[in-house]
Each structure stands twice: as C-alpha cells, then as structure tokens.
Write a protein that holds these residues in place. Structure first.
Motif, PDB file in Angstrom:
ATOM      1  N   GLY A   1       0.802  -1.218   0.000  1.00  0.00           N
ATOM      2  CA  GLY A   1       0.000   0.000   0.000  1.00  0.00           C
ATOM      3  C   GLY A   1       0.831   1.261   0.000  1.00  0.00           C
ATOM      4  O   GLY A   1       0.289   2.358  -0.013  1.00  0.00           O
ATOM      5  N   VAL A   2       2.161   1.126   0.019  1.00  0.00           N
ATOM      6  CA  VAL A   2       3.044   2.290   0.030  1.00  0.00           C
ATOM      7  C   VAL A   2       3.685   2.441  -1.350  1.00  0.00           C
ATOM      8  O   VAL A   2       4.186   1.476  -1.923  1.00  0.00           O
ATOM      9  CB  VAL A   2       4.136   2.156   1.112  1.00  0.00           C
ATOM     10  N   THR A   3       3.669   3.667  -1.855  1.00  0.00           N
ATOM     11  CA  THR A   3       4.352   4.011  -3.100  1.00  0.00           C
ATOM     12  C   THR A   3       5.355   5.109  -2.780  1.00  0.00           C
ATOM     13  O   THR A   3       4.985   6.142  -2.205  1.00  0.00           O
ATOM     14  CB  THR A   3       3.358   4.513  -4.166  1.00  0.00           C
ATOM     15  N   ILE A   4       6.619   4.876  -3.148  1.00  0.00           N
ATOM     16  CA  ILE A   4       7.690   5.838  -2.892  1.00  0.00           C
ATOM     17  C   ILE A   4       8.252   6.279  -4.236  1.00  0.00           C
ATOM     18  O   ILE A   4       8.590   5.454  -5.076  1.00  0.00           O
ATOM     19  CB  ILE A   4       8.788   5.209  -2.017  1.00  0.00           C
TER      20      ILE A   4
ATOM     21  N   CYS B   1       9.137   3.565   9.881  1.00  0.00           N
ATOM     22  CA  CYS B   1       8.027   2.610   9.886  1.00  0.00           C
ATOM     23  C   CYS B   1       6.810   3.223   9.205  1.00  0.00           C
ATOM     24  O   CYS B   1       6.249   4.205   9.693  1.00  0.00           O
ATOM     25  CB  CYS B   1       7.678   2.228  11.324  1.00  0.00           C
ATOM     26  N   PHE B   2       6.431   2.646   8.067  1.00  0.00           N
ATOM     27  CA  PHE B   2       5.182   3.008   7.412  1.00  0.00           C
ATOM     28  C   PHE B   2       4.107   2.063   7.935  1.00  0.00           C
ATOM     29  O   PHE B   2       4.378   0.882   8.191  1.00  0.00           O
ATOM     30  CB  PHE B   2       5.296   2.821   5.899  1.00  0.00           C
ATOM     31  N   THR B   3       2.894   2.562   8.081  1.00  0.00           N
ATOM     32  CA  THR B   3       1.784   1.704   8.471  1.00  0.00           C
ATOM     33  C   THR B   3       0.734   1.752   7.359  1.00  0.00           C
ATOM     34  O   THR B   3       0.676   2.720   6.602  1.00  0.00           O
ATOM     35  CB  THR B   3       1.159   2.151   9.809  1.00  0.00           C
ATOM     36  N   ASN B   4      -0.083   0.716   7.255  1.00  0.00           N
ATOM     37  CA  ASN B   4      -1.091   0.704   6.193  1.00  0.00           C
ATOM     38  C   ASN B   4      -2.503   0.479   6.726  1.00  0.00           C
ATOM     39  O   ASN B   4      -3.434   0.313   5.959  1.00  0.00           O
ATOM     40  CB  ASN B   4      -0.748  -0.326   5.116  1.00  0.00           C
TER      41      ASN B   4
ATOM     42  N   PRO C   1      -6.509  -5.484  13.685  1.00  0.00           N
ATOM     43  CA  PRO C   1      -6.174  -6.162  12.442  1.00  0.00           C
ATOM     44  C   PRO C   1      -7.361  -6.179  11.501  1.00  0.00           C
ATOM     45  O   PRO C   1      -8.444  -6.598  11.872  1.00  0.00           O
ATOM     46  CB  PRO C   1      -5.822  -7.576  12.888  1.00  0.00           C
ATOM     47  N   SER C   2      -7.161  -5.736  10.295  1.00  0.00           N
ATOM     48  CA  SER C   2      -8.251  -5.724   9.317  1.00  0.00           C
ATOM     49  C   SER C   2      -8.066  -6.814   8.267  1.00  0.00           C
ATOM     50  O   SER C   2      -8.891  -6.966   7.392  1.00  0.00           O
ATOM     51  CB  SER C   2      -8.322  -4.381   8.609  1.00  0.00           C
ATOM     52  N   ASN C   3      -6.954  -7.536   8.350  1.00  0.00           N
ATOM     53  CA  ASN C   3      -6.660  -8.605   7.394  1.00  0.00           C
ATOM     54  C   ASN C   3      -6.668  -8.101   5.958  1.00  0.00           C
ATOM     55  O   ASN C   3      -7.125  -8.783   5.051  1.00  0.00           O
ATOM     56  CB  ASN C   3      -7.631  -9.762   7.571  1.00  0.00           C
ATOM     57  N   GLY C   4      -6.177  -6.880   5.761  1.00  0.00           N
ATOM     58  CA  GLY C   4      -6.080  -6.310   4.430  1.00  0.00           C
ATOM     59  C   GLY C   4      -7.305  -5.562   3.966  1.00  0.00           C
ATOM     60  O   GLY C   4      -7.282  -4.898   2.954  1.00  0.00           O
ATOM     61  N   LYS C   5      -8.409  -5.642   4.701  1.00  0.00           N
ATOM     62  CA  LYS C   5      -9.645  -5.006   4.269  1.00  0.00           C
ATOM     63  C   LYS C   5      -9.653  -3.501   4.522  1.00  0.00           C
ATOM     64  O   LYS C   5     -10.326  -2.769   3.823  1.00  0.00           O
ATOM     65  CB  LYS C   5     -10.834  -5.653   4.963  1.00  0.00           C
ATOM     66  N   GLY C   6      -8.922  -3.035   5.519  1.00  0.00           N
ATOM     67  CA  GLY C   6      -8.925  -1.616   5.865  1.00  0.00           C
ATOM     68  C   GLY C   6      -7.648  -0.888   5.487  1.00  0.00           C
ATOM     69  O   GLY C   6      -7.406   0.216   5.958  1.00  0.00           O
ATOM     70  N   TRP C   7      -6.846  -1.490   4.628  1.00  0.00           N
ATOM     71  CA  TRP C   7      -5.572  -0.869   4.250  1.00  0.00           C
ATOM     72  C   TRP C   7      -5.811   0.421   3.490  1.00  0.00           C
ATOM     73  O   TRP C   7      -6.746   0.550   2.723  1.00  0.00           O
ATOM     74  CB  TRP C   7      -4.744  -1.805   3.393  1.00  0.00           C
ATOM     75  N   GLN C   8      -4.913   1.376   3.735  1.00  0.00           N
ATOM     76  CA  GLN C   8      -4.976   2.651   3.038  1.00  0.00           C
ATOM     77  C   GLN C   8      -3.656   2.898   2.333  1.00  0.00           C
ATOM     78  O   GLN C   8      -2.591   2.548   2.845  1.00  0.00           O
ATOM     79  CB  GLN C   8      -5.253   3.776   4.026  1.00  0.00           C
ATOM     80  N   GLU C   9      -3.722   3.528   1.181  1.00  0.00           N
ATOM     81  CA  GLU C   9      -2.523   3.800   0.395  1.00  0.00           C
ATOM     82  C   GLU C   9      -1.795   5.028   0.933  1.00  0.00           C
ATOM     83  O   GLU C   9      -2.414   6.024   1.299  1.00  0.00           O
ATOM     84  CB  GLU C   9      -2.903   4.035  -1.062  1.00  0.00           C
TER      85      GLU C   9
END
Length: 113
Positions: A32-35, A46-49, A54-62
């Motif tokens: 979810g991180v673009t550099i 430390c980047f967080t997403n 824990p959202s198991n990938g459902k709540g990830w943000q870019e």
C-alpha cells in the motif's frame, strides 16, 4: 539509476519504489506504500497501512511519498497520507496528515519551514 535497499529491511511484495531511492536498514514498508524517485528513507522508518488493525487487508490505506522526499530515522508514517515532493521529515517524527512540502518534525509532525 537503481534503488538501494540496506539489510534487515521489510518491503511488502506490492510496494512501489522509484529509481534513485535509498532505503536504510531496519525500515518497514508494507503493501500500500508508493515511494517516488530520489527519496531517502532513514533507518528504522516505519510506514503503516492500517489505522485500525487487524483488518486482514480489508482496511488498508494507500500512502504516497512523492519524488525527492527525505524521511529521517525512526519516523512513523501513518496510512492514507501523501508526502509532497521535496518534503523533509525530521528524525523521530510522527506523520499523521498530508504534508505540503517544506520541513516537518515532531509528534505529531508540524511544518517548520
């Protein structure tokens, strides 16, 4: 140009990193991180997403780091933000919102220049 990744760094399989970027040891960069290009990611950054794990990938943000950004050691970058081109993040900072360029530091990070 090339990307330089130092030892003991975690980079998720879906992370995008531009040419000329250097990632120092012990950085954590999840999916979810673009550099962008020509960035510096200091040691222990430390980047967080996910704001509510824990959202198991459902709540990830870019998270987007534009070109020519420098992030100092031990900084934490919360998900869902954009760090604008040319921004400098001071060591140990907590970035909680979009940056508009310039120099930022503190917890939460604030623009100083």
């Amino acid at each position: 140009m090339r990307v330089r990744i130092h030892n003991y760094t975690f980079i998720g399989p879906k992370v995008k990193i531009g040419d000329g970027t250097k990632v120092q040891a012990f950085a954590f960069i999840p999916d979810g991180v673009t550099i962008g290009e020509n960035c510096f990611i200091g040691p222990h950054v430390c980047f967080t997403n996910d704001k509510y794990p824990p959202s198991n990938g459902k709540g990830w943000q870019e998270t987007i780091v534009e070109n020519n950004v420098s992030i100092g050691a031990n900084s934490t970058i919360l998900p869902g933000i954009t760090i604008k081109e040319g921004t400098i993040i001071g060591a140990g900072s907590l970035v909680t919102k979009d940056t508009g360029g310039g120099t930022w530091y503190g917890s939460p990070a604030r623009r100083i220049k």
